[in-house]
Design a protein around this motif. Structure first.
Motif, mmCIF file in Angstrom:
data_model
loop_
_atom_site.group_PDB
_atom_site.id
_atom_site.type_symbol
_atom_site.label_atom_id
_atom_site.label_comp_id
_atom_site.label_asym_id
_atom_site.label_seq_id
_atom_site.Cartn_x
_atom_site.Cartn_y
_atom_site.Cartn_z
ATOM 1 N N ILE A 48 -74.135 29.864 52.209
ATOM 2 C CA ILE A 48 -73.434 31.210 51.906
ATOM 3 C C ILE A 48 -72.198 31.169 51.862
ATOM 4 O O ILE A 48 -71.203 30.562 52.618
ATOM 5 C CB ILE A 48 -74.210 31.921 53.140
ATOM 6 C CG1 ILE A 48 -75.534 32.243 53.008
ATOM 7 C CG2 ILE A 48 -73.342 33.557 53.212
ATOM 8 C CD1 ILE A 48 -76.168 32.842 54.337
ATOM 9 N N TYR A 49 -71.337 31.768 50.955
ATOM 10 C CA TYR A 49 -69.802 31.878 50.926
ATOM 11 C C TYR A 49 -69.309 33.295 51.354
ATOM 12 O O TYR A 49 -69.886 34.394 50.833
ATOM 13 C CB TYR A 49 -69.435 31.643 49.423
ATOM 14 C CG TYR A 49 -69.650 30.225 48.959
ATOM 15 C CD1 TYR A 49 -70.817 29.753 48.364
ATOM 16 C CD2 TYR A 49 -68.737 29.235 49.061
ATOM 17 C CE1 TYR A 49 -71.223 28.688 48.189
ATOM 18 C CE2 TYR A 49 -68.862 27.956 48.929
ATOM 19 C CZ TYR A 49 -70.210 27.624 48.133
ATOM 20 O OH TYR A 49 -70.673 26.433 47.806
ATOM 21 N N LEU A 50 -68.570 33.301 52.343
ATOM 22 C CA LEU A 50 -67.934 34.442 52.942
ATOM 23 C C LEU A 50 -66.635 34.538 52.916
ATOM 24 O O LEU A 50 -65.862 33.738 52.714
ATOM 25 C CB LEU A 50 -68.150 34.015 54.778
ATOM 26 C CG LEU A 50 -69.825 34.264 55.249
ATOM 27 C CD1 LEU A 50 -69.554 33.264 56.639
ATOM 28 C CD2 LEU A 50 -70.499 35.388 55.165
ATOM 29 N N CYS A 51 -66.239 36.011 52.464
ATOM 30 C CA CYS A 51 -64.844 36.436 52.010
ATOM 31 C C CYS A 51 -64.484 37.309 53.390
ATOM 32 O O CYS A 51 -65.291 37.998 53.958
ATOM 33 C CB CYS A 51 -64.895 37.132 50.895
ATOM 34 S SG CYS A 51 -63.464 37.927 50.385
ATOM 35 N N ALA A 52 -63.355 37.090 53.822
ATOM 36 C CA ALA A 52 -62.963 37.752 54.930
ATOM 37 C C ALA A 52 -61.623 38.260 54.654
ATOM 38 O O ALA A 52 -60.481 37.669 54.174
ATOM 39 C CB ALA A 52 -63.183 37.049 56.100
#
Lengths: 112, 114
Positions: free
Chosen positions: A86-90
């Motif tokens: 899972i690739y998370l952007c913040a």
């Protein structure tokens, strides 16, 4: 209200393919945008972007930020099964005292 | 090995029970955070602490409390657990009170409330 939206939510590709993950944001007093990779458990840091148009690169992964259009992309070239995650952007805002606002994540599955 | 330790790794809990998730870091980071991760919703901030002795509310604080008696420990307490608190909980830390951006995460605590 500050928000971060990622797309697609999930993606299935084959080894060797190139993928582009998207992250758009609406944040007051933007400070930085970060990408994380989450495999089994804890997210691990990939990139932090603060300036438009400057590409960050690490091996087959690269990312760029567009502060005018309020989005970032994460590219992965020549994908491998180990890229499945899972690739998370913040996004970090000065208004939020440095706290991160996360998107929903993109689940990438790389098939052999 | 330096890092963040969370306990328990997983727990099944009856509704109405009290539960404390423990988080300890040995990196001497000033700021610590608790997030919950739910499918389709990403990571949402519950509570944070910029430095020992101070705490603040995040995006979803209701039903949770925290304390920060010292630099290393940041426990999260559910006073009376409800099924909607079923989630994976991540503790994180960063070096400064105003985050440089990068967070260091623990391995997570999976909580199921029945």
């Amino acid at each position: 209200e500050d928000k971060v939206v990622q797309s697609p939510l999930s993606l299935v590709v084959h080894e060797g393919d190139t993928v582009t993950l998207n992250c758009s944001y609406e944040v007051t007093n933007f400070r930085s945008l970060l990408w994380y990779k989450q495999e089994k458990k804890a997210p691990t840091f990939l990139f932090m972007l603060t300036s438009s148009g400057i590409e960050k690169k690490s091996g087959r992964l690269s990312s760029i930020l567009d502060k005018k259009e309020l989005f970032s992309i994460l590219n992965i070239t020549a994908t491998q099964t180990g890229d499945s995650a899972i690739y998370l952007c913040a996004v970090e805002s000065y208004n939020q005292g440095g706290k991160l606002i996360f998107g929903q994540g993109t689940e990438l599955s790389v098939k052999p | 090995i330096a890092g963040i330790t969370q306990a328990p790794t997983s727990q099944i809990l009856a509704a109405g029970r009290r539960m404390t998730l423990r988080c300890t870091q040995d990196m001497r980071h000033n700021a610590m955070y608790w997030y919950r991760q739910d499918l389709g919703l990403g990571l949402r901030l519950i509570h944070y602490s910029n430095t020992a002795g101070t705490t603040g509310k995040g995006e979803v604080p209701d039903g949770y409390s925290v304390s920060r008696a010292n630099t290393d420990d940041f426990p999260l307490t559910l006073a009376s657990a409800v099924p909607s608190q079923t989630s994976v909980y991540f503790c994180a830390s960063s070096p400064t009170g105003i985050s440089t951006g990068e967070l260091f995460f623990g391995e997570g605590s999976r909580l199921t409330v029945l």
